[in-house]
Scaffold this motif. Structure first.
Motif, short mmCIF file in Angstrom:
data_model
loop_
_atom_site.label_atom_id
_atom_site.label_comp_id
_atom_site.label_asym_id
_atom_site.label_seq_id
_atom_site.Cartn_x
_atom_site.Cartn_y
_atom_site.Cartn_z
N ILE A 88 -10.90 1.86 8.41
CA ILE A 88 -9.46 1.87 8.62
C ILE A 88 -9.08 3.06 9.49
O ILE A 88 -9.62 4.16 9.32
CB ILE A 88 -8.70 1.95 7.28
CG1 ILE A 88 -9.07 0.77 6.38
CG2 ILE A 88 -7.19 1.98 7.51
CD1 ILE A 88 -8.50 0.89 4.98
N ILE A 89 -8.13 2.84 10.40
CA ILE A 89 -7.58 3.93 11.20
C ILE A 89 -6.09 3.65 11.38
O ILE A 89 -5.67 2.49 11.46
CB ILE A 89 -8.30 4.07 12.56
CG1 ILE A 89 -7.81 5.32 13.30
CG2 ILE A 89 -8.11 2.83 13.41
CD1 ILE A 89 -8.61 5.64 14.56
N ILE A 90 -5.29 4.70 11.41
CA ILE A 90 -3.86 4.59 11.63
C ILE A 90 -3.52 5.14 13.01
O ILE A 90 -3.97 6.22 13.39
CB ILE A 90 -3.06 5.39 10.58
CG1 ILE A 90 -3.40 4.90 9.16
CG2 ILE A 90 -1.56 5.28 10.83
CD1 ILE A 90 -3.01 3.48 8.87
N ILE A 91 -2.73 4.39 13.77
CA ILE A 91 -2.19 4.85 15.04
C ILE A 91 -0.76 5.30 14.78
O ILE A 91 0.07 4.50 14.33
CB ILE A 91 -2.23 3.75 16.12
CG1 ILE A 91 -3.67 3.23 16.29
CG2 ILE A 91 -1.68 4.28 17.42
CD1 ILE A 91 -4.69 4.28 16.62
N ASP A 92 -0.49 6.55 15.01
CA ASP A 92 0.80 7.16 14.67
C ASP A 92 1.61 7.38 15.94
O ASP A 92 1.25 8.21 16.79
CB ASP A 92 0.54 8.49 13.95
CG ASP A 92 1.81 9.09 13.37
OD1 ASP A 92 2.91 8.74 13.85
OD2 ASP A 92 1.71 9.93 12.46
N ALA A 93 2.71 6.64 16.07
CA ALA A 93 3.59 6.79 17.24
C ALA A 93 4.95 7.31 16.83
O ALA A 93 5.96 7.05 17.48
CB ALA A 93 3.73 5.44 17.94
N THR A 94 4.99 8.06 15.73
CA THR A 94 6.27 8.57 15.23
C THR A 94 6.70 9.85 15.94
O THR A 94 7.86 10.24 15.83
CB THR A 94 6.19 8.86 13.72
OG1 THR A 94 5.17 9.84 13.48
CG2 THR A 94 5.85 7.60 12.95
#
Length: 208
Positions: A88-94
Motif C-alpha cells: 500500500i502507498i498513499i499519494i498525498d496532494a493536500t
C-alpha cells in the motif's frame, strides 16, 4: 439503442474518477492509473526493480470528504514466488507538492473491491479490509502504518466481494473447472432436495 447508450454513459459517469484539482496540481484517476500533472506515477518493484504503475482504489468515505489523498494497492514479491503480497502507498496532494508515503507491505493477499472501509478525520485517512482477516491502517503526516486501535469500520462491509478461490493457484484453468463442476454438483443436489420436499406432502396426503 439510444437508451442503452444513455445507460452506458450514466454508468461511466458514476464509476469514473475525474481529474481532481488539488493544491499540488491536477490528479487524474480517470483511467484507473494515478496521473499527476500529466505524468503516470510508478514505483519500483521490491525484488526486481521493474517499474509498476500505480492505480487508484475507489474510495467511499464513511464521513468527511477526500481531502486529496489517493490510495494505491499493488502486488509485489519475488518474481518466482506464488505468494505475492499486497503493498500500500498513499499519494498525498493536500499540500503544495505531491508527496508519497512509505510503502507498507501488508504481508497478506487480499482484494480491495468492496472488501474495505475508508474514513477521514481532517487530513488523516483511516482504512481497513475485512478479509481474509481484519486489518486496518492509518495515514497521517506523511506516514502510513498499521492501526491496531479500535475497529473504525462497520461490523460488516456494505457489499462483500468474495475472493476468487482459484487466485494464486497453480493450474488456474483446472482449478476453475473443478470449482464449476462442484458448483454444478451442489446445484443438482439442491434441485433434488427441492423435488423431494415437494413430493413429500403429496405422498403423505395420499396415505391418509
Amino acid at each position: 439503442m439510444k437508451q442503452l447508450l444513455v445507460a452506458l454513459a450514466l454508468l461511466y459517469t458514476a464509476t469514473a474518477s475525474l481529474a481532481d484539482r488539488t493544491p499540488a496540481g491536477e490528479v487524474d484517476t480517470d483511467t484507473g492509473r494515478i496521473i499527476v500533472n500529466g505524468q503516470k506515477l510508478k514505483v519500483s518493484a521490491q525484488y526486481d526493480s521493474k517499474p509498476l504503475e500505480l492505480h487508484s482504489e475507489h474510495i467511499v468515505a464513511n464521513k468527511g470528504k477526500n481531502p486529496g489523498l489517493f490510495l494505491s494497492v499493488y502486488w509485489d514479491g519475488p518474481p518466482s514466488s506464488m505468494t505475492l503480497t499486497q503493498h500500500i502507498i498513499i499519494i498525498d496532494a493536500t499540500g503544495s507538492e505531491i508527496r508519497r508515503s512509505n510503502v507498507f507491505d501488508t504481508g497478506i493477499s487480499f482484494q480491495w473491491g468492496d472488501n474495505n472501509y475508508v474514513t477521514f478525520d481532517g487530513n488523516v485517512m483511516y482504512f481497513g479490509i475485512y478479509s481474509p482477516k481484519r486489518m486496518q491502517f492509518v495515514y497521517r503526516n506523511g506516514k502510513l502504518e498499521e492501526n491496531k486501535g479500535p475497529w473504525r469500520g462497520t461490523q460488516k462491509p456494505n457489499v462483500f466481494v468474495s475472493l476468487d478461490p482459484c487466485f494464486n493457484v497453480n493450474g488456474l484453468e483446472e482449478c476453475r473447472k473443478e470449482v464449476a463442476e462442484e458448483q454444478a454438483r451442489q446445484a443438482r443436489l439442491k434441485r433434488k432436495a427441492t423435488r423431494h420436499k415437494a413430493k413429500a406432502p403429496a405422498s403423505a396426503s395420499a396415505s391418509q
